[in-house]
Motif scaffolding. Structure first.
Motif, PDB file in Angstrom:
ATOM      1  N   ARG A   1       0.864  -1.189   0.000  1.00  0.00           N
ATOM      2  CA  ARG A   1       0.000   0.000   0.000  1.00  0.00           C
ATOM      3  C   ARG A   1       0.893   1.228   0.000  1.00  0.00           C
ATOM      4  N   LEU A   2       0.632   2.106  -0.933  1.00  0.00           N
ATOM      5  CA  LEU A   2       1.470   3.284  -1.125  1.00  0.00           C
ATOM      6  C   LEU A   2       0.575   4.510  -1.076  1.00  0.00           C
ATOM      7  N   HIS A   3       0.938   5.483  -0.235  1.00  0.00           N
ATOM      8  CA  HIS A   3       0.194   6.741  -0.180  1.00  0.00           C
ATOM      9  C   HIS A   3       1.129   7.868  -0.594  1.00  0.00           C
ATOM     10  N   VAL A   4       0.783   8.519  -1.698  1.00  0.00           N
ATOM     11  CA  VAL A   4       1.562   9.636  -2.202  1.00  0.00           C
ATOM     12  C   VAL A   4       0.798  10.905  -1.828  1.00  0.00           C
ATOM     13  N   PRO A   5       1.388  11.805  -1.029  1.00  0.00           N
ATOM     14  CA  PRO A   5       0.653  12.996  -0.600  1.00  0.00           C
ATOM     15  C   PRO A   5       0.331  13.938  -1.764  1.00  0.00           C
TER      16      PRO A   5
END
Length: 160
Positions: free
Chosen positions: A74-78
């Motif tokens: 899971r990757l969260h890019v702001p």
């Protein structure tokens, strides 16, 4: 030094080596074919055409993860890093294409945009790591890697 004769050599040879039957070779394993186009041969998943022979239908681990929704990465890019959205999505898809050439079970599950940024889920941790490194090179910001307990989930985000 004593002379070596044929009788000495005959006695040194292990007994029963002439008339032994060669060991049976294991027959090749059947191929397991998934609906996505991958096939498993001898425990390894491959992309392409399966070999001739007996084929059984099955499901690969990547398809099982997609069906159950259990992402391994899971990757969260702001929001501040998602300026030209098309460029960031293109970089993510290029990373997937390159990683899938080496690891056929690594796939994108979902790319979702909301107010906080871009959320990317993958079927394997290798792809999530590769995407994070690609984005880190592009934006010159260091990602933070955290491993979830239990199922081996990798969570990646960027510090503010």
């Amino acid at each position: 030094m004593p002379e070596i004769t044929r009788s000495v050599l005959r006695h040194r040879r292990p007994r029963g080596t002439r008339n032994t039957v060669p060991p049976e070779r294991p027959k090749p394993a059947d191929a397991l074919v998934c609906a996505c186009g991958l096939y498993q041969m001898r425990g390894i998943w491959h992309e392409g055409h399966p070999p001739l022979g007996e084929l059984r239908e099955g499901t690969c681990p990547a398809c099982e993860r997609q069906r159950s929704g259990a992402a391994a990465g899971r990757l969260h890019v702001p929001e501040r890093l998602v300026e030209p959205l098309e460029d960031v999505v293109g970089l993510i898809q290029n990373c997937e294409r390159h990683e899938r050439a080496e690891h056929p079970l690594e796939r994108l599950m979902e790319i979702r945009k909301d107010r906080s940024g871009l959320w990317v889920t993958t079927t394997g941790p290798h792809l999530a790591r590769r995407i994070a490194h690609g984005l880190a090179r592009r934006f010159h910001e260091k990602p933070r890697f955290r491993f979830g307990a239990g199922r081996g989930e990798l969570r990646i985000d960027w510090q503010a």
